[in-house]
Scaffold this motif. Sequence first.
Motif, short mmCIF file in Angstrom:
data_model
loop_
_atom_site.label_atom_id
_atom_site.label_comp_id
_atom_site.label_asym_id
_atom_site.label_seq_id
_atom_site.Cartn_x
_atom_site.Cartn_y
_atom_site.Cartn_z
N ILE A 182 0.81 -1.22 0.00
CA ILE A 182 0.00 0.00 0.00
C ILE A 182 0.84 1.27 0.00
N ALA A 183 2.12 1.18 0.40
CA ALA A 183 2.96 2.38 0.39
C ALA A 183 3.21 2.89 -1.03
N ARG A 184 3.04 2.01 -2.04
CA ARG A 184 3.22 2.45 -3.43
C ARG A 184 1.95 2.34 -4.26
N THR A 185 0.85 1.89 -3.64
CA THR A 185 -0.39 1.74 -4.40
C THR A 185 -1.48 2.70 -3.92
N LEU A 186 -2.09 2.40 -2.78
CA LEU A 186 -3.23 3.20 -2.32
C LEU A 186 -2.86 4.31 -1.34
N GLY A 187 -1.75 4.16 -0.64
CA GLY A 187 -1.38 5.16 0.36
C GLY A 187 -2.25 5.14 1.60
N ASN A 188 -2.91 4.03 1.86
CA ASN A 188 -3.67 3.90 3.10
C ASN A 188 -2.80 3.25 4.17
N CYS A 189 -3.37 2.67 5.19
CA CYS A 189 -2.55 2.08 6.25
C CYS A 189 -3.24 0.85 6.81
N LEU A 190 -2.50 0.11 7.62
CA LEU A 190 -3.05 -1.00 8.38
C LEU A 190 -3.32 -0.53 9.80
N SER A 191 -4.25 -1.18 10.45
CA SER A 191 -4.46 -0.91 11.87
C SER A 191 -3.27 -1.47 12.66
N ALA A 192 -3.02 -0.88 13.82
CA ALA A 192 -1.95 -1.39 14.68
C ALA A 192 -2.22 -2.84 15.05
N ASP A 193 -3.48 -3.21 15.17
CA ASP A 193 -3.86 -4.58 15.51
C ASP A 193 -3.37 -5.55 14.44
N THR A 194 -3.55 -5.20 13.17
CA THR A 194 -3.12 -6.07 12.08
C THR A 194 -1.60 -6.10 11.98
N VAL A 195 -0.95 -4.95 12.17
CA VAL A 195 0.52 -4.91 12.16
C VAL A 195 1.07 -5.81 13.26
N ASP A 196 0.47 -5.78 14.43
CA ASP A 196 0.92 -6.61 15.54
C ASP A 196 0.78 -8.09 15.20
N LEU A 197 -0.34 -8.46 14.58
CA LEU A 197 -0.55 -9.86 14.19
C LEU A 197 0.54 -10.31 13.23
N LEU A 198 0.84 -9.49 12.23
CA LEU A 198 1.88 -9.86 11.26
C LEU A 198 3.25 -9.94 11.91
#
Length: 259
Positions: A138-154
Motif C-alpha cells: 500500500i505504500a506504493r499503491t493506495l497510500g492507506n494504512c493497516l491498523s496497529a492490531d493487524t501490524v501486531d498480528l503480522l
Amino acid sequence: MTGDRRERDELLVESAEHVLTVTFNRPGQRNAMTWNMYQGLVDACDVADGGDTRVMVLRGAGGKAFVAGTDIAQFESFDGPKGVAYEQRISEVLHRLRAVDVPVIAAVDGYCVGGGLGIAACADIRVCSPSSRFGVPIARTLGNCLSADTVDLLMQLLGRARVVDMLLQARFIEAQEAYQSGFVTAVADDVDAAAHDIAARLLSHAPLTMWSVKESVRRLSAGGPVDDTDIVERVYGSQDFARAVRAFVTKTDHTWEGR
C-alpha cells in the motif's frame, strides 16, 4: 468434495466429512474481498463453531490468488472516519477468524495481499504454492494504512524487522521466504491436496487438545499473565481424556468425540 453446500455468489462454503471448506470465489478479481464476503467469512466461522466441523479450510478460486486484498472500488467514497470504521471492521473479522475453536488451514495459491494476508495470518496452519506471493504494497499503491492490531498480528508471525521492511519497501515475500520464516508449513505444487492431507491428519487427533493449543496461543498473544485453569480443567475432565487413558491401558481402540 461432496456434502452439504451453502453458496453465495462470491463465497462458497462447503461441509463434508467434518471439514468446512471456504472458497473465496471472485477469480476474475483475484478474489478481492467485498463487504459481503467479509460478512460471509464471519458467518462461516459461526458455522464452524456451531456444528460437527472438526477442521476449517480456506482457499481461493482460480489458481491465481488466495485473496488480493479488499476490492479497491469500495474505497472511492472513503474519508478519515470511514477509514477508522473500515479498519475496525477488518479487526473484528480477523478476531472472529482467530477465535474459531477448530484448526484452520489456509491453502494459498498465488497472490495473498493486504486483507488476504491478514486472513491467512489468522489461520493456524498455512501451505502455499511455489508461485505464491505475500505482501501489503500500500505504500506504493493506495497510500492507506493497516491498523496497529493487524501490524501486531503480522509481527507476531513474521517478525518485526521483516514486517517493517516489507511494509516500508512495499515488497512481496516469495514462497521460499515465507517457508523459511515459518509463516507457511510447506510449499507444495498442489496446495489443495496438501491442505487435504493436513486436514485428514488433524481429524485423527484429539479435538480438545487442539482447542487447548489454540486457546492458549490466543491468550498468550494478548500479552500479560495467563490463567489457563479452565483450559486444563476442561481437557483433563473430558470424556475423551478418560477414555483415551483407559484405551491406552487396555490396548483397545477409542473414538474422539470432543467432549
